[in-house]
Enzyme design. Sequence first.
Site, short mmCIF file in Angstrom:
data_model
loop_
_atom_site.label_atom_id
_atom_site.label_comp_id
_atom_site.label_asym_id
_atom_site.label_seq_id
_atom_site.Cartn_x
_atom_site.Cartn_y
_atom_site.Cartn_z
N LYS A 1 3.35 -2.21 -8.18
CA LYS A 1 2.17 -1.43 -7.83
C LYS A 1 1.19 -2.27 -7.02
CE LYS A 1 2.68 1.43 -11.97
NZ LYS A 1 2.14 1.75 -13.32
N ALA A 2 1.41 -3.58 -7.01
CA ALA A 2 0.73 -4.51 -6.12
C ALA A 2 1.80 -5.43 -5.55
CB ALA A 2 -0.32 -5.32 -6.87
#
Length: 312
Positions: free
Chosen positions: A281-282
Site C-alpha cells: 500500500k506504500a
Amino acid sequence: MKVNQLNIKKDMSVSELIEQFDNSGVLGAGRVARASNLLVNMINDEDMDIFMSLAGPMVPGGLRNIVAGLIREKRIKVLITSGANITHDLLEAFGGKHYRDLGDNDEELNDAGIGRIADVYTRSDDFEVFESEIIKIFKTISNKLDNNGDNGIISIQRLLKEVGLLIDDENSILKLAAENDVFIFAPGLIDSMFGLQLWMFTQDNKLIVDAVGDMHYLSDLVFESEKIGAIMLGGGLPKHYTLASNLLKGGIDAGIQITMDRPETGSLSGAPLQEAKSWSKAKQGSNLETVIGDVTIIFPLILADALNRIDD
C-alpha cells in the site's frame, strides 16, 4: 549529528519555529519538521497528485477553511472523508454553525437541544435546517437522474458532486470540489446524518446509491497519476480507502499521517505508515512520516510552514 536545543524568541514565525524543530530533529518536534519538509516536497512535485483523507471531526474541529483552501488552490486531487465531515460541511453551508464553551453537563445540553463533540457543540435547530435542505437537494438530483435515463442509480462520488453543484456557499468543501474537479469519496457515507436522510428519502423516492461504482472513478485516478502522495489526517476507513486504492499500482509514493491512535492494538488507525509497505500500500523506498498528535494542532502548523516554502 548533535541535537540542537530549541531557541524560542519573540515574534518568531511559524516557519522559524518549524526550523527549530528540524534542527532539534528528535521526538515529536523532529517528526513534525520532517512531515512539513515532506509536505513541501509533495506540493512542489508537479508529477505528484495528492490524496487527502479526513477521519474524525475535522470540520467541527475547525479545519473546514483549511481543506476548502487546499481544494480552491488545487493542491489536492482527491478527498476521502467520513460521512460526518460531509454532514458538518453542509450544516455550515445551510447557515448552521459549530459552537464552543456551552458546558459539559450532557443531560442539560440534551434538554436544550445541543449535541456535544468533545469541546464542540451543535444545535438541533441547525440540523433541522440541514434535514430540510438536503431533502430538497436529493429531490433535485433524483429528478435529474430520471430525466437522464439513469434509472435512479448514482455513485457516492457523483452524488457528492451533484450536491456540491447545488450549494450556495463559497467556503463549502463540497461546492469547491465540484467546481475545481477535485474528487470526493466517502465510503462510509451511510453512517452519518447525511446517510440517515438519504435512507429516509429513498423510502418514497427512487434514488439508489452504488458504492461499488466509486471504484471505477478511483481506480482510473490511481492509474492516471504518475505519482501519488497521501495526507492522512486521522485513521479509520478514510485512511484505509486511501491506501487500499493505491494497492492497485503498488502503493503510494509518499505519505504523511497524523494520528492520536496507538499501534499496540494492531488497528489501522494507529499503524505506522511503514507498515503499509508490507501490504504494497506504500511503495518500497517511499518517503513516509507518521506524527503522533492532535491533527487540529499539527496540520495547521505544518501547512502554514509549507505554504511559506513552496515554489509558487
